[in-house]
Scaffold this motif. Structure first.
Motif, PDB file in Angstrom:
ATOM      1  N   ARG A  35       0.843  -1.201   0.000  1.00  0.00           N
ATOM      2  CA  ARG A  35       0.000   0.000   0.000  1.00  0.00           C
ATOM      3  C   ARG A  35       0.876   1.248   0.000  1.00  0.00           C
ATOM      4  NH1 ARG A  35      -5.710   0.449   2.363  1.00  0.00           N
ATOM      5  NH2 ARG A  35      -6.659  -1.180   1.093  1.00  0.00           N
ATOM      6  N   GLU A  82      -4.962   4.381 -13.214  1.00  0.00           N
ATOM      7  CA  GLU A  82      -6.188   3.755 -12.713  1.00  0.00           C
ATOM      8  C   GLU A  82      -7.296   3.859 -13.764  1.00  0.00           C
ATOM      9  OE1 GLU A  82      -7.141   4.943  -8.619  1.00  0.00           O
ATOM     10  OE2 GLU A  82      -9.194   5.254  -9.318  1.00  0.00           O
ATOM     11  N   ASN A 101      -7.161   2.391  -6.259  1.00  0.00           N
ATOM     12  CA  ASN A 101      -6.155   1.348  -6.190  1.00  0.00           C
ATOM     13  C   ASN A 101      -4.912   1.911  -5.515  1.00  0.00           C
ATOM     14  OD1 ASN A 101      -4.008  -0.378  -6.879  1.00  0.00           O
ATOM     15  ND2 ASN A 101      -5.253  -1.239  -8.523  1.00  0.00           N
ATOM     16  N   HIS A 102      -4.634   1.448  -4.311  1.00  0.00           N
ATOM     17  CA  HIS A 102      -3.594   2.079  -3.482  1.00  0.00           C
ATOM     18  C   HIS A 102      -2.251   1.403  -3.579  1.00  0.00           C
ATOM     19  CE1 HIS A 102      -7.423   2.846  -1.473  1.00  0.00           C
ATOM     20  NE2 HIS A 102      -6.885   3.943  -1.023  1.00  0.00           N
ATOM     21  N   ILE A 103      -2.101   0.389  -4.412  1.00  0.00           N
ATOM     22  CA  ILE A 103      -0.855  -0.364  -4.312  1.00  0.00           C
ATOM     23  C   ILE A 103       0.169   0.096  -5.341  1.00  0.00           C
ATOM     24  CG2 ILE A 103      -1.750  -2.446  -3.193  1.00  0.00           C
ATOM     25  CD1 ILE A 103      -1.872  -3.668  -6.022  1.00  0.00           C
ATOM     26  N   SER A 157      -0.010  -8.871  -5.248  1.00  0.00           N
ATOM     27  CA  SER A 157      -1.034  -8.362  -6.168  1.00  0.00           C
ATOM     28  C   SER A 157      -0.659  -8.481  -7.635  1.00  0.00           C
ATOM     29  CB  SER A 157      -1.332  -6.892  -5.842  1.00  0.00           C
ATOM     30  OG  SER A 157      -1.837  -6.767  -4.535  1.00  0.00           O
ATOM     31  N   CYS A 158       0.635  -8.578  -7.913  1.00  0.00           N
ATOM     32  CA  CYS A 158       1.073  -8.665  -9.321  1.00  0.00           C
ATOM     33  C   CYS A 158       1.462 -10.109  -9.625  1.00  0.00           C
ATOM     34  CB  CYS A 158       2.255  -7.718  -9.559  1.00  0.00           C
ATOM     35  SG  CYS A 158       2.813  -7.711 -11.274  1.00  0.00           S
ATOM     36  N   GLU A 216      -5.906  -4.955  -5.799  1.00  0.00           N
ATOM     37  CA  GLU A 216      -5.165  -5.303  -4.580  1.00  0.00           C
ATOM     38  C   GLU A 216      -5.586  -6.688  -4.112  1.00  0.00           C
ATOM     39  OE1 GLU A 216      -5.169  -2.341  -1.532  1.00  0.00           O
ATOM     40  OE2 GLU A 216      -4.753  -3.823   0.023  1.00  0.00           O
ATOM     41  N   ASP A 217      -4.607  -7.521  -3.824  1.00  0.00           N
ATOM     42  CA  ASP A 217      -4.916  -8.851  -3.321  1.00  0.00           C
ATOM     43  C   ASP A 217      -5.540  -8.729  -1.927  1.00  0.00           C
ATOM     44  OD1 ASP A 217      -4.226 -11.912  -3.818  1.00  0.00           O
ATOM     45  OD2 ASP A 217      -3.842 -11.478  -1.705  1.00  0.00           O
ATOM     46  N   ASP A 218      -6.666  -9.379  -1.737  1.00  0.00           N
ATOM     47  CA  ASP A 218      -7.415  -9.257  -0.474  1.00  0.00           C
ATOM     48  C   ASP A 218      -6.562  -9.593   0.738  1.00  0.00           C
ATOM     49  OD1 ASP A 218      -9.553  -8.698  -1.992  1.00  0.00           O
ATOM     50  OD2 ASP A 218     -10.391 -10.731  -1.964  1.00  0.00           O
ATOM     51  N   VAL A 227       1.428  -3.511 -11.603  1.00  0.00           N
ATOM     52  CA  VAL A 227       1.600  -2.656 -10.423  1.00  0.00           C
ATOM     53  C   VAL A 227       2.713  -1.666 -10.730  1.00  0.00           C
ATOM     54  CG1 VAL A 227       2.340  -2.574  -8.014  1.00  0.00           C
ATOM     55  CG2 VAL A 227       0.804  -4.401  -8.787  1.00  0.00           C
ATOM     56  N   PRO A 233      -1.379  -7.915   0.039  1.00  0.00           N
ATOM     57  CA  PRO A 233      -1.147  -6.883  -0.987  1.00  0.00           C
ATOM     58  C   PRO A 233       0.146  -7.096  -1.762  1.00  0.00           C
ATOM     59  CG  PRO A 233      -1.904  -5.875   1.060  1.00  0.00           C
ATOM     60  CD  PRO A 233      -1.685  -7.331   1.364  1.00  0.00           C
TER      61      PRO A 233
END
Lengths: 413, 81
Positions: free
Chosen positions: A38, A204, A49-51, A220-221, A212-214, A232, A217
């Motif tokens: 994050r 975005e 999308n914060h990552i 996520s990629c 983002e992976d639940d 990402v 994080p």
């Protein structure tokens, strides 16, 4: 004089989301460490999308007041990486004419933070002034200019803006300049620092960023995984020192690898949609340039951004070029860990490629939980793999705008 | 905190310089603070002291020269008010 000039890679330097220093960086990749998480940036709460893959605080030890006040983050990262590369190469320039040394840098954006801070002051805060040096901080060729000044390199000092392929193009064009006899040494690489609210919002809106992976994080990629959701954004810089082979040998330089081949081609079909035929053409041309058969290649550092279409297209291109040998390639998508460094991506991934040759081990494609049945190649899932017999490797970079660039590295022999 | 101390603290923070190197008669050039760096520093001074220095770029050679300039502008602003 120019024909037959070979190119030695004698120095590496990295500033990356998984660590600073070419060895720290590669060790992190081998360990499967992800630099994705994050982001803590102004206005992050307004991002869907914060990552991202941030480098975090930079160690700017040794920066003079002039350097500190005259550099955007992108140039600071370039300087740190270029300094390391030169230190490891062992100062090839001492006895050489400054005009025989060039600087080649990939940078897709320039000083994004300076641009955004300026706009925020003008538009959001209603001020009517920005930092006096905004122009020089933000210009895309600032990283190259600073590297040139640091090392007193007075040959060509060039910046390439070819989106995701910029860093690979810079390294490849440096190779051409040395081959052509224009210079003997090049400081080549890429730098990018665009993890700002405006840039992230623009990406975005394009709907190519990973969700983002639940649970984790950092995962996520997921390039080449059936559950991949996109790329990402990351930041960082990587530099290498390239030298004409006989000069490097004569001074006893640490020759890490040979930059044996390079090709750059354009799809000329679509701004963003990858074209596997164009990619395949570029791969073939790079192998031809390296005078290597496809079967001589053991490892591919894939472009592998983890978009649905991109990973499929790259797989098709690799199959088209390598034929049956494609299934024997160890293909690594290191963006799963360091994210997509845009203008620096091709450079940071070429460093990973050279390190794989030097160490005889290839990094994993992390978070490959569900191999995509439609792809079916060996993506070195989740664990680094020793490849002691590895002698030649390829690094792919495929960009928005249609630019494809492929670098081929070979163990020194 | 007086103007000089403020400026010494800002220089130390901005450019990672130890306070003992920031004596009033210290040459800016010897600290590695060149003309472009001075322009950027003046911009930060404007924010810090809520002043405008854009037409005041005199010959700033030492740390104390900056304090003298800022104090002069502050005094003039006070006189205007």
């Amino acid at each position: 004089m120019a024909s037959g000039r070979r190119i030695a890679v004698t120095g590496l330097g990295v500033v990356s989301p998984v660590g600073t220093g070419a060895d720290v960086f590669f060790d992190a990749l081998l360990a499967g460490k992800s630099g994705i998480g994050r982001l803590n940036i102004p206005y992050a709460e307004r991002l869907g999308n914060h990552i991202g893959a941030s480098v975090g605080d930079l160690d700017l030890a040794g920066f003079t007041p002039a350097l500190l006040s005259q550099t955007d983050r992108v140039s600071q990262m370039a300087i740190v990486a270029a300094r390391e590369a030169l230190l490891r190469a062992g100062q090839p320039h001492d006895a050489m004419h400054p005009e025989r040394r060039g600087v080649f840098v990939g940078c897709a954006f320039g000083g994004a933070r300076t641009v955004e801070d300026g706009y925020e002051a003008l538009f959001a805060r209603g001020q009517n002034r920005v930092r006096p040096l905004s122009v020089m901080l933000a210009m895309a060729n600032a990283p190259a200019a600073h590297v040139g000044m640091l090392f007193g390199a007075q040959g060509p000092c060039l910046t390439y803006a070819n989106a995701c392929a910029s860093g690979a193009v810079a390294i490849g064009e440096a190779q051409r300049s040395i081959r052509a006899g224009e210079i003997d040494v090049a400081h080549a690489g890429g730098a990018e620092a665009m993890l700002t609210f405006g840039v992230l919002k623009s990406w975005e809106m394009l709907q190519v960023l990973a969700l983002e992976d639940d649970r984790v994080p950092a995962a996520s990629c997921r390039p080449f995984s059936a559950d991949r959701t996109g790329l990402v954004l990351g930041e960082g810089a990587a530099f290498i020192v390239l030298e004409e082979w006989s000069i490097a040998k004569k001074r006893g330089a640490p020759v890490l690898a040979e930059l044996a081949g390079y090709a750059c081609r354009n799809d000329a079909t679509h701004l963003s949609k990858p074209d596997s035929a164009g990619q395949a053409n570029t791969l073939r041309a790079a192998l031809t340039d390296a005078k290597l058969n496809p079967a001589a290649i053991g490892h591919v550092n894939a472009h592998g951004t983890a978009t649905l279409v991109g990973d499929r297209g790259e797989t098709e291109a690799v199959r088209a070029v390598f034929g049956e040998h494609a299934t024997r390639l160890a293909i690594s998508a290191t963006k799963s860990m360091h994210g997509h460094l845009m203008g620096a991506a091709g450079a940071v991934e070429f460093v990973a490629t050279v390190q794989a040759l030097v160490r005889g081990i290839v990094p994993p494609t992390m978070f490959l939980r569900h191999p995509d049945p439609g792809l079916g190649l060996d993506f070195v899932a989740n664990e680094a793999r020793p490849l002691p017999g590895l002698r030649a490797a390829v690094s792919n970079s495929f960009a928005f705008g249609g630019t494809n660039a492929v670098l081929v590295a070979r163990s020194p022999a | 905190m007086d103007t000089l101390s403020n400026i010494q603290a800002m220089l130390s923070k901005e450019y990672d310089l130890p306070m003992e190197r920031l004596a009033p008669d210290q040459s800016l050039a010897d600290l590695g603070i060149d003309s472009l760096t001075t322009i950027e520093f003046m911009f930060k001074l404007e924010d810090k002291f809520s002043i405008r220095l854009s037409e005041e770029r005199g010959n700033l050679a030492t740390v104390n020269d900056i304090a003298v300039l800022v104090d002069a502008v502050l005094r003039r602003n006070t006189a205007k008010a």
